[in-house]
Design a protein around this motif. Structure first.
Motif, PDB file in Angstrom:
ATOM      1  N   VAL A  89     -42.912  -9.385 -91.633  1.00  0.00           N
ATOM      2  CA  VAL A  89     -43.645  -9.466 -92.899  1.00  0.00           C
ATOM      3  C   VAL A  89     -42.699  -9.801 -94.031  1.00  0.00           C
ATOM      4  O   VAL A  89     -42.975 -10.668 -94.861  1.00  0.00           O
ATOM      5  CB  VAL A  89     -44.366  -8.130 -93.186  1.00  0.00           C
ATOM      6  CG1 VAL A  89     -44.863  -8.097 -94.625  1.00  0.00           C
ATOM      7  CG2 VAL A  89     -45.515  -7.945 -92.226  1.00  0.00           C
ATOM      8  N   MET A  90     -41.581  -9.116 -94.041  1.00  0.00           N
ATOM      9  CA  MET A  90     -40.633  -9.365 -95.128  1.00  0.00           C
ATOM     10  C   MET A  90     -40.151 -10.810 -95.103  1.00  0.00           C
ATOM     11  O   MET A  90     -40.099 -11.475 -96.133  1.00  0.00           O
ATOM     12  CB  MET A  90     -39.445  -8.407 -95.020  1.00  0.00           C
ATOM     13  CG  MET A  90     -39.762  -7.053 -95.628  1.00  0.00           C
ATOM     14  SD  MET A  90     -38.279  -6.098 -95.928  1.00  0.00           S
ATOM     15  CE  MET A  90     -38.178  -5.195 -94.416  1.00  0.00           C
ATOM     16  N   ALA A 144     -41.684 -13.331 -93.733  1.00  0.00           N
ATOM     17  CA  ALA A 144     -42.793 -14.227 -94.070  1.00  0.00           C
ATOM     18  C   ALA A 144     -43.069 -14.198 -95.570  1.00  0.00           C
ATOM     19  O   ALA A 144     -43.260 -15.245 -96.200  1.00  0.00           O
ATOM     20  CB  ALA A 144     -44.036 -13.820 -93.289  1.00  0.00           C
ATOM     21  N   ALA A 145     -43.090 -13.002 -96.134  1.00  0.00           N
ATOM     22  CA  ALA A 145     -43.411 -12.880 -97.550  1.00  0.00           C
ATOM     23  C   ALA A 145     -42.366 -13.594 -98.407  1.00  0.00           C
ATOM     24  O   ALA A 145     -42.695 -14.353 -99.311  1.00  0.00           O
ATOM     25  CB  ALA A 145     -43.508 -11.406 -97.942  1.00  0.00           C
ATOM     26  N   SER A 185     -42.521  -5.143 -89.672  1.00  0.00           N
ATOM     27  CA  SER A 185     -42.134  -5.143 -91.072  1.00  0.00           C
ATOM     28  C   SER A 185     -41.138  -6.243 -91.384  1.00  0.00           C
ATOM     29  O   SER A 185     -41.223  -6.897 -92.418  1.00  0.00           O
ATOM     30  CB  SER A 185     -41.518  -3.797 -91.442  1.00  0.00           C
ATOM     31  OG  SER A 185     -42.505  -2.826 -91.410  1.00  0.00           O
ATOM     32  N   LEU A 186     -40.213  -6.417 -90.462  1.00  0.00           N
ATOM     33  CA  LEU A 186     -39.214  -7.457 -90.679  1.00  0.00           C
ATOM     34  C   LEU A 186     -39.902  -8.812 -90.747  1.00  0.00           C
ATOM     35  O   LEU A 186     -39.592  -9.640 -91.613  1.00  0.00           O
ATOM     36  CB  LEU A 186     -38.193  -7.422 -89.540  1.00  0.00           C
ATOM     37  CG  LEU A 186     -36.880  -8.156 -89.812  1.00  0.00           C
ATOM     38  CD1 LEU A 186     -36.126  -7.505 -90.954  1.00  0.00           C
ATOM     39  CD2 LEU A 186     -36.016  -8.170 -88.553  1.00  0.00           C
TER      40      LEU A 186
END
Lengths: 274, 732
Positions: B42-43, B45-46, B39-40
């Motif tokens: 992803v966050m 990257a996003a 998740s980290l």
């Protein structure tokens, strides 16, 4: 709490015995690996694997959308929000296995910390011992607290007593051994071990009535009637693994890294989506 | 006063996670670690992507403005959507329009225009769609057929693509490690018009346009279509597993059979994959599987892969197949299975192994992650160029029902991809080609002709509605599109060619042999595939592909014997004789027009063209044996295969369709006018090499050509009775 600690400690004293404290690396490789595998089994058994797959998939979809349609802010912004939304969903899918794994993982980790995070204090050094009185029990003030020192330990400075119920002693450690300090408060008596010199071994830095006793299982929890809320000793952190910080944070980092690595490497073998 | 180090408290977990993630996660354990690490990432990257995009956007806007100004400054349209319906026939369309089966196309015609669309010569998809892409004739884009001959060997080669292994390799024991990527080259010349649009900063999404493999880099997104190979490198090789044949493996055209040995209810077999180029003499990679026979179903378990149940007369979902090439190296493909019978024999069909769009073994999109995005968003989808498995039906490995279901399933997949492209293109171009119309007409045309030779040994009524169903399906999709895009977008619905009957096959190699232009080695009166017994030292002409006839020219073909001085006369002589060729069955000419390439074309690649382009009358085509370079005993033969409709005839017989929601200014549009017009609609001058015309009226003016097509203008040569717009006795 006390019973749980006793059971866990008894089990791990046996499990950690074969290689002892002389070769901590064995336990520090084995148990994170076991933790990683255990986590995989729990995740496989209780998590919504299809949901996790779907959530991960949509996270990737929307990140790719940002990459592919980067010239169009009307696509980029909603796609970013959606990827974060699916990220929250992904975390949500992991809550149940997280909760289930909390107890065994904490138990393993606490035992590793208890056994390998601290070293006995060196002979000739000084140590700070702090006793905190339990305000709920009452009837005893800091002025009533006395400390009996065993042979090999002497008082380096007079005790300091604070109005909020704490008493601190600076001790000089003259001889090696697992010394037992005896604390008196009125009619009540508690003990605290103090490891000095010698081979690496399990070191207890805290005896407490609070929930934190779960994290420091090496000594028994004081009884509910005891006037002492907790007794702590200045810790000497040990570096269990090279390149990692000493003390509990090193073990925590190591355990986290190795168990994570094991999980990622073995996930396909176990057929688990993380 | 707290001299010791305290551990973080669980109830402060969330805060601790943000402040000291390692400690917090470790106390929850690796399960949380897995979740939070991912998740980290992803966050991060996003946010990085979003912030990067937002921060860079003003710079890219400024750069674009400096380089090209406002790309839509002179545009008559800011959004153009081209829906390509391969093979949609103007005659059949008119017939179905009159029958009220195509209400959305009817609306489109009434609001804008419906005309026949003149096509390329030859009138076949790779040629016509290349003309669509480039706006030039075949002598300028160099694609004259699906296949051509290698002038050095006379062997067939793909016209559109050249694939070579990596030039440098590292030999480690039995392993061959390529040092670089295989060289895959698109042989189509000239320049696609979407590349020109990209240079003007007008985005395009191009999906499944034929002859776009390998994808060429440009400012836009592209998913390759026709000519994308399967995982085995062929244009589609199906597998047929059966307990019926006990004599060992049997070959089909376009597929192969594996004989299954049954032990009780359990069968072990293997899926044959691509060649293993990473192992010396590695042969084909295989994937063992276990098949357990049940009542009206089988259970299939692929070793190390998926397990699934397959019911009688149903398709599986796409199954992921992962072939191990070397330790840690896997080649990914996808296939669907169809169980055609369980008892007394197990008959299991598997589609060709498509390149997995989520993990493509070869680039099938530009950028490469575009196919990954589509697969993740919509699930696996057919990637093979000729995805609908016509050979499996031709060889009767599957029946009409299975073929139709397969074709419609692929169509549904493409519909999703198409509407995703439409949704992502507020400005710019979307072009998607649907093959379903073409494939279904090829395989079901016989249902329109009760006396078709292909009906002799087959049922001839059950799928009589297959073609109208597909047309109606596409019509519904057009309705959905029109509702979604509104009036601002220019919507074109077009096809590359139409369709006609294919009752009789003509083997021009046999004809050339009889006429003395093609010689066989001594003692032979027939030849196997690919000119097995041809004596090139005495051969003047030969036929390969679906409409072409080549002269064995000195200096071009390896064993050429026709000198340049003799060449024009020989070509003219052949053209005249071919146009006089009569079918002995009915005494009518089989060929409408035979064209000399040097007269028809003036582009730079005319030297590579077939020297004679044979334009058959409706109802005729190269026979199956002619297409594969055989010499047989008969020039004419009945076509008895399920592939019963075709378009490889004279182009004037099989124009395509052109619908648009705007009126146009040209009465007889040509396929090469479309790219020219799209560039013009966006306000940009088409490149000089483009040969088309602007179909639309000048800015501010209304087109004068609109409304439905006059059906009496359509050619009906060779059309089946069921395809006639005005059946005998009906009122026109």
């Amino acid at each position: 709490m006390g019973l749980f600690n006793r059971i866990c400690t008894a089990i791990f004293d046996v499990l950690l015995a074969p290689f002892g404290h002389g070769r901590p690396w064995f336990d520090l490789v084995l148990w994170p690996l076991v933790g990683g595998i255990l986590a995989l089994l729990v995740i496989k058994a209780v998590s919504n694997q299809a949901g996790i797959t779907r959530a991960k998939n949509f996270i990737q979809v929307h990140l790719l959308e940002v990459v592919l349609f980067r010239d169009d802010l009307r696509t980029v912004l909603p796609a970013t929000v959606k990827s974060l939304g699916y990220n929250v969903l992904y975390l949500g899918y992991n809550i149940v296995p997280m909760v289930i794994m909390f107890v065994p993982m904490t138990a393993i980790l606490v035992q590793l910390v208890s056994n390998y995070a601290y070293a006995p204090l060196p002979v000739g050094s000084t140590a700070l011992v702090v006793a905190k009185l339990d305000a709920d029990v009452g009837g005893v003030t800091p002025a009533d607290v006395k400390l009996d020192l065993p042979e090999g330990v002497s008082l380096d400075a007079p005790p300091v007593r604070t109005p909020d119920g704490e008493v601190a002693w600076r001790l000089r450690l003259d001889a090696p051994g697992d010394h037992v300090l005896t604390l008196h408060a009125g009619a009540a008596t508690e003990t605290k071990t103090l490891a000095v010199g010698g081979e690496p071994r399990k070191v207890s830095v805290l005896r407490t009535k609070s929930w934190e006793a779960l994290l420091y299982p090496a000594e028994a929890v004081p009884s509910a009637e005891s006037p002492f809320e907790e007794i702590s000793i200045q810790a000497r952190k040990d570096q269990a693994m090279p390149f990692f910080p000493d003390g509990e944070s090193g073990i925590l980092g190591w355990f986290f890294g190795v168990s994570l690595l094991a999980g990622f490497l073995l996930k396909d073998l176990f057929g688990v989506t993380l | 006063m707290a001299p010791r180090t305290r551990l973080p408290v669980p109830y402060a977990f969330a805060v601790a996670y943000l402040l000291a993630p390692a400690i917090a996660q470790a106390y929850i354990g690796p399960g949380a670690g897995f979740a939070f690490a991912g998740s980290l990432a992803v966050m991060v990257a996003a946010f990085a992507l979003a912030i990067g995009t937002i921060l860079l956007w003003p710079f890219t806007f400024i750069i674009r403005t400096i380089r090209v100004g406002n790309p839509y400054k002179r545009a008559q349209a800011r959004r153009v959507i081209v829906m390509g319906l391969d093979g949609m026939d103007p005659g059949l369309t008119t017939k179905f329009l009159r029958e009220g089966k195509l209400p959305n196309l009817q609306k489109l015609a009434e609001k804008g225009v419906f005309r026949a669309l003149d096509t390329s010569n030859p009138s076949m998809s790779p040629v016509a769609w290349s003309t669509f892409a480039t706006g030039v004739d075949p002598s300028r884009h160099g694609i004259f057929d699906f296949i051509t001959r290698d002038p050095c060997t006379y062997a067939p080669i793909l016209s559109s693509t050249d694939i070579k292994n990596a030039e440098r390799v590292l030999n480690i024991g039995k392993y061959i490690v390529p040092l670089g990527k295989p060289k895959i080259e698109l042989l189509q010349k000239s320049e696609a018009f979407w590349k020109v649009l990209g240079e003007k900063h007008i985005p395009s999404i191009i999906q499944r346009v034929p002859i776009t493999f390998p994808p060429v880099k440009f400012r836009g997104l592209l998913l390759s279509g026709m000519c994308v190979p399967d995982l085995r490198g062929s244009q589609g090789t199906f597998s047929f597993f059966s307990t019926a044949n006990n004599e060992g493996k049997a070959a089909f055209t376009g597929g192969e059979q594996t004989v299954l040995r049954r032990k009780g209810n359990v069968i072990r077999s293997r899926i044959v994959g691509p060649d293993n180029s990473m192992v010396r003499d590695g042969g084909r990679m295989t994937l063992p599987f276990t098949l357990t026979v049940g009542k009206d179903k089988v259970d299939i378990s692929i070793d190390g892969g998926e397990s699934f149940e397959l019911k009688h007369r149903t398709y599986s979902e796409w199954i992921h197949l992962s072939f191990k090439a070397a330790p840690g190296v896997y080649v990914a493909g996808i296939a669907r299975f169809y169980l055609s019978s369980v008892e007394p024999d197990v008959n299991l069909y598997m589609t060709p192994i498509h390149i997995d769009p989520e993990s493509p073994a070869m680039p099938i999109s530009h950028p490469e992650v575009y196919s990954v995005y589509l697969a993740k968003r919509f699930g696996p989808f057919a990637t093979l160029g000729l995805a609908e498995d016509t050979w499996a039906l031709n060889e009767r490995v599957i029946d009409e029902g299975a073929f139709f279901d397969q074709a419609m399933a692929f169509c549904d997949e493409r519909e999703k991809l198409f509407f995703d492209a439409v949704a992502h293109t507020r400005e710019g171009l979307v072009t998607t080609v649907f093959d379903t119309t073409d494939r279904v007409q090829h395989m079901f045309y016989r249902y329109l002709d009760p006396t078709h030779p292909a009906n002799r040994d087959k049922e001839a009524t059950a799928y009589a509605d297959a073609i109208p169903r597909v047309y109606a399906h596409m019509d519904a999709m057009i309705g959905k599109l029109l509702a979604e895009v509104g009036d601002d977008a220019v919507v074109m619905v077009m096809s590359d060619h139409g369709f006609t009957n294919f009752r009789r096959g003509v083997n021009l190699n046999t004809w050339l042999f009889r006429e003395g232009y093609l010689a066989l080695k001594d003692g032979h009166t027939v030849s196997g595939d690919w000119f097995e017994h041809v004596d090139w030292s005495r051969t003047q002409a030969f036929s390969m592909g679906l409409t072409g006839l080549f002269i064995n020219r000195k200096g071009r073909e390896k064993e050429g014997i026709v000198a340049d001085a003799e060449y024009p006369a020989l070509v003219k002589e052949l053209c005249a004789k071919l146009e006089a060729l009569v079918d002995p069955e009915n005494g009518k000419p089989a060929i409408r027009k035979a064209v000399a390439a040097f007269e028809a074309f003036d582009g730079p690649y005319v030297f590579e063209a077939p020297d004679v382009l044979v334009g058959y009358e409706g109802g005729y085509r190269h026979s199956w044996t002619c297409a594969t370079g055989s010499v047989t005993t008969e020039v004419f033969e009945d076509n008895t295969k399920s592939w019963s409709g075709d378009h490889c005839v004279d182009p004037s017989i099989v124009p395509g369709v052109f619908f648009c929601n705007r009126k146009i200014a040209v009465e007889k549009p040509h396929i090469q006018d479309i790219p020219f017009s799209i560039l013009s609609l966006f306000g940009h001058t088409p490149p000089k090499q483009m040969q088309g015309r602007m179909l639309f009226a000048a800015p501010g003016q209304e087109g004068t050509v609109g409304g439905p097509l006059d059906p009496r203008s359509l050619p009906q040569s060779g059309s089946a009775p069921g395809a006639l717009i005005f059946p005998e006795g009906a009122d026109a």
